[in-house]
Motif scaffolding. Sequence first.
Motif, mmCIF file in Angstrom:
data_model
loop_
_atom_site.group_PDB
_atom_site.id
_atom_site.type_symbol
_atom_site.label_atom_id
_atom_site.label_comp_id
_atom_site.label_asym_id
_atom_site.label_seq_id
_atom_site.Cartn_x
_atom_site.Cartn_y
_atom_site.Cartn_z
ATOM 1 N N LEU A 65 14.884 -11.239 -2.038
ATOM 2 C CA LEU A 65 13.750 -11.528 -3.072
ATOM 3 C C LEU A 65 12.675 -11.504 -1.925
ATOM 4 C CD1 LEU A 65 12.502 -12.039 -5.384
ATOM 5 C CD2 LEU A 65 13.084 -14.306 -5.482
ATOM 6 N N PHE A 66 12.639 -12.518 -0.705
ATOM 7 C CA PHE A 66 11.777 -12.597 0.231
ATOM 8 C C PHE A 66 11.242 -11.200 0.635
ATOM 9 C CE2 PHE A 66 10.169 -12.940 4.519
ATOM 10 C CZ PHE A 66 9.005 -13.908 4.111
ATOM 11 N N ASN A 67 12.142 -10.286 1.059
ATOM 12 C CA ASN A 67 11.769 -9.012 1.589
ATOM 13 C C ASN A 67 11.091 -8.231 0.535
ATOM 14 O OD1 ASN A 67 12.975 -9.547 3.992
ATOM 15 N ND2 ASN A 67 14.697 -8.921 3.542
ATOM 16 N N GLU A 68 11.454 -8.437 -0.533
ATOM 17 C CA GLU A 68 10.769 -7.630 -1.660
ATOM 18 C C GLU A 68 9.296 -8.110 -2.086
ATOM 19 O OE1 GLU A 68 13.569 -7.763 -5.069
ATOM 20 O OE2 GLU A 68 14.868 -6.102 -4.165
ATOM 21 N N ILE A 69 9.274 -9.315 -1.882
ATOM 22 C CA ILE A 69 7.771 -9.876 -2.337
ATOM 23 C C ILE A 69 6.850 -9.671 -0.820
ATOM 24 C CG2 ILE A 69 6.478 -11.935 -2.070
ATOM 25 C CD1 ILE A 69 9.026 -13.415 -3.654
ATOM 26 N N ASP A 70 7.418 -9.503 0.239
ATOM 27 C CA ASP A 70 6.541 -9.186 1.319
ATOM 28 C C ASP A 70 6.286 -7.710 1.227
ATOM 29 O OD1 ASP A 70 5.415 -10.431 3.652
ATOM 30 O OD2 ASP A 70 6.764 -9.119 5.031
ATOM 31 N N GLU A 71 7.120 -6.926 1.016
ATOM 32 C CA GLU A 71 6.989 -5.429 0.878
ATOM 33 C C GLU A 71 5.822 -5.285 -0.153
ATOM 34 O OE1 GLU A 71 10.691 -3.414 0.460
ATOM 35 O OE2 GLU A 71 11.437 -4.112 2.293
ATOM 36 N N PHE A 72 6.112 -5.927 -1.434
ATOM 37 C CA PHE A 72 5.085 -5.690 -2.523
ATOM 38 C C PHE A 72 3.500 -6.356 -1.948
ATOM 39 C CE2 PHE A 72 2.744 -7.847 -5.766
ATOM 40 C CZ PHE A 72 2.492 -6.914 -6.624
ATOM 41 N N ASN A 77 -1.779 -4.974 -0.525
ATOM 42 C CA ASN A 77 -2.884 -4.748 0.440
ATOM 43 C C ASN A 77 -3.358 -3.367 0.711
ATOM 44 O OD1 ASN A 77 -2.950 -7.579 0.442
ATOM 45 N ND2 ASN A 77 -1.912 -7.810 2.659
ATOM 46 N N LYS A 78 -2.435 -2.500 1.135
ATOM 47 C CA LYS A 78 -2.859 -1.071 1.421
ATOM 48 C C LYS A 78 -3.418 -0.541 -0.067
ATOM 49 C CE LYS A 78 0.913 -0.015 4.377
ATOM 50 N NZ LYS A 78 2.103 0.793 4.549
ATOM 51 N N CYS A 79 -2.667 -0.668 -1.022
ATOM 52 C CA CYS A 79 -3.806 -0.090 -2.394
ATOM 53 C C CYS A 79 -5.241 -0.624 -2.490
ATOM 54 C CB CYS A 79 -2.842 -0.386 -3.594
ATOM 55 S SG CYS A 79 -1.274 0.273 -3.663
ATOM 56 N N ILE A 80 -5.222 -2.021 -2.523
ATOM 57 C CA ILE A 80 -6.466 -2.677 -2.670
ATOM 58 C C ILE A 80 -7.632 -2.106 -1.719
ATOM 59 C CG2 ILE A 80 -7.727 -4.722 -2.673
ATOM 60 C CD1 ILE A 80 -5.854 -4.254 -5.114
ATOM 61 N N HIS A 81 -7.165 -2.221 -0.469
ATOM 62 C CA HIS A 81 -8.057 -1.877 0.671
ATOM 63 C C HIS A 81 -8.157 -0.353 1.232
ATOM 64 C CE1 HIS A 81 -8.543 -6.283 1.015
ATOM 65 N NE2 HIS A 81 -7.230 -6.429 1.201
ATOM 66 N N ALA A 82 -7.113 0.310 1.129
ATOM 67 C CA ALA A 82 -7.135 1.531 1.511
ATOM 68 C C ALA A 82 -8.101 2.520 0.796
ATOM 69 C CB ALA A 82 -5.745 2.266 1.496
ATOM 70 N N VAL A 95 -7.151 10.867 -2.252
ATOM 71 C CA VAL A 95 -7.209 10.115 -3.940
ATOM 72 C C VAL A 95 -5.741 10.457 -4.272
ATOM 73 C CG1 VAL A 95 -8.020 10.322 -5.982
ATOM 74 C CG2 VAL A 95 -9.495 10.481 -4.205
ATOM 75 N N SER A 96 -5.000 11.550 -3.878
ATOM 76 C CA SER A 96 -3.790 11.672 -4.543
ATOM 77 C C SER A 96 -2.763 11.003 -3.829
ATOM 78 C CB SER A 96 -3.460 12.961 -4.118
ATOM 79 O OG SER A 96 -3.363 13.520 -3.053
ATOM 80 N N GLU A 97 -2.947 10.557 -2.711
ATOM 81 C CA GLU A 97 -1.847 9.693 -1.933
ATOM 82 C C GLU A 97 -2.304 8.151 -2.415
ATOM 83 O OE1 GLU A 97 -2.629 9.946 2.236
ATOM 84 O OE2 GLU A 97 -2.047 12.257 2.335
ATOM 85 N N PHE A 98 -3.536 7.786 -2.749
ATOM 86 C CA PHE A 98 -3.741 6.692 -3.086
ATOM 87 C C PHE A 98 -3.271 6.415 -4.522
ATOM 88 C CE2 PHE A 98 -6.745 4.339 -5.810
ATOM 89 C CZ PHE A 98 -6.622 3.143 -5.516
ATOM 90 N N GLN A 99 -3.423 7.216 -5.447
ATOM 91 C CA GLN A 99 -2.810 7.195 -6.725
ATOM 92 C C GLN A 99 -1.313 7.095 -6.773
ATOM 93 O OE1 GLN A 99 -4.697 10.795 -8.344
ATOM 94 N NE2 GLN A 99 -6.178 9.644 -9.572
ATOM 95 N N LYS A 100 -0.813 8.073 -5.714
ATOM 96 C CA LYS A 100 0.780 7.897 -5.732
ATOM 97 C C LYS A 100 1.138 6.415 -5.180
ATOM 98 C CE LYS A 100 4.820 9.888 -3.401
ATOM 99 N NZ LYS A 100 5.136 10.774 -2.316
ATOM 100 N N LEU A 101 0.724 6.035 -4.121
ATOM 101 C CA LEU A 101 1.113 4.557 -3.572
ATOM 102 C C LEU A 101 0.790 3.498 -4.632
ATOM 103 C CD1 LEU A 101 1.929 2.807 -1.550
ATOM 104 C CD2 LEU A 101 -0.590 2.613 -0.661
ATOM 105 N N SER A 102 -0.428 3.381 -5.627
ATOM 106 C CA SER A 102 -0.805 2.757 -6.328
ATOM 107 C C SER A 102 0.316 2.734 -7.778
ATOM 108 C CB SER A 102 -2.231 2.843 -7.133
ATOM 109 O OG SER A 102 -2.997 2.604 -5.871
ATOM 110 N N ARG A 103 0.739 3.866 -8.117
ATOM 111 C CA ARG A 103 1.619 4.156 -9.040
ATOM 112 C C ARG A 103 3.079 3.212 -8.629
ATOM 113 N NH1 ARG A 103 5.758 6.905 -10.771
ATOM 114 N NH2 ARG A 103 5.901 7.275 -13.223
ATOM 115 N N GLU A 104 3.388 3.725 -7.526
ATOM 116 C CA GLU A 104 4.633 3.344 -6.821
ATOM 117 C C GLU A 104 4.775 1.525 -6.882
ATOM 118 O OE1 GLU A 104 5.299 5.403 -3.290
ATOM 119 O OE2 GLU A 104 5.818 7.271 -4.316
ATOM 120 N N THR A 105 3.481 1.083 -6.352
ATOM 121 C CA THR A 105 3.423 -0.190 -5.959
ATOM 122 C C THR A 105 3.550 -1.088 -7.518
ATOM 123 O OG1 THR A 105 2.378 0.120 -3.994
ATOM 124 C CG2 THR A 105 2.054 -2.066 -4.989
#
Length: 129
Positions: A65-72, A77-82, A95-105
């Motif tokens: 759980l700790f690792n999952e929280i940290d990965e999230f 942070n990548k989604c918000i700042h990238a 944009v396509s990479e950003f959308q993919k990462l945001s969706r997955e996150t």
Amino acid sequence: MKKAIEGKFYLEAITIQESIITDRLLSFVIRKEILVVSNENFHSQNVSLNNLSKLSRVHFEDETLFNEIDEFRLSRNKCIHAMVKSFPGNPTQKVSEFQKLSRETSLIGRVLTRKVDAWHTRMKKTHNI
């Protein structure tokens, strides 16, 4: 959260998820008296997702759980700042990479939010808080 994901508003979903996860961890550490905060310093660095997960870590059933929280948290942070930040001279993320990462996150965050909420419920019963 569900409607945000369905509407492809992934950043909104991620923000809601972080808020819920942070709320559950904060509730636990305050009730368990691991962290003492007042109204004046309620929004300090002490109540960041990173710090709260570290403070709660010893009460998680295992490191998963700790690792999952940290990965999230890192993915969030990548989604918000990238979206707008890049090293000087380098282009911002596609944009396509950003959308993919945001969706997955947001999808990972939805599952994680449920896990943290269930953990919080168990801890309240276990510790009678």
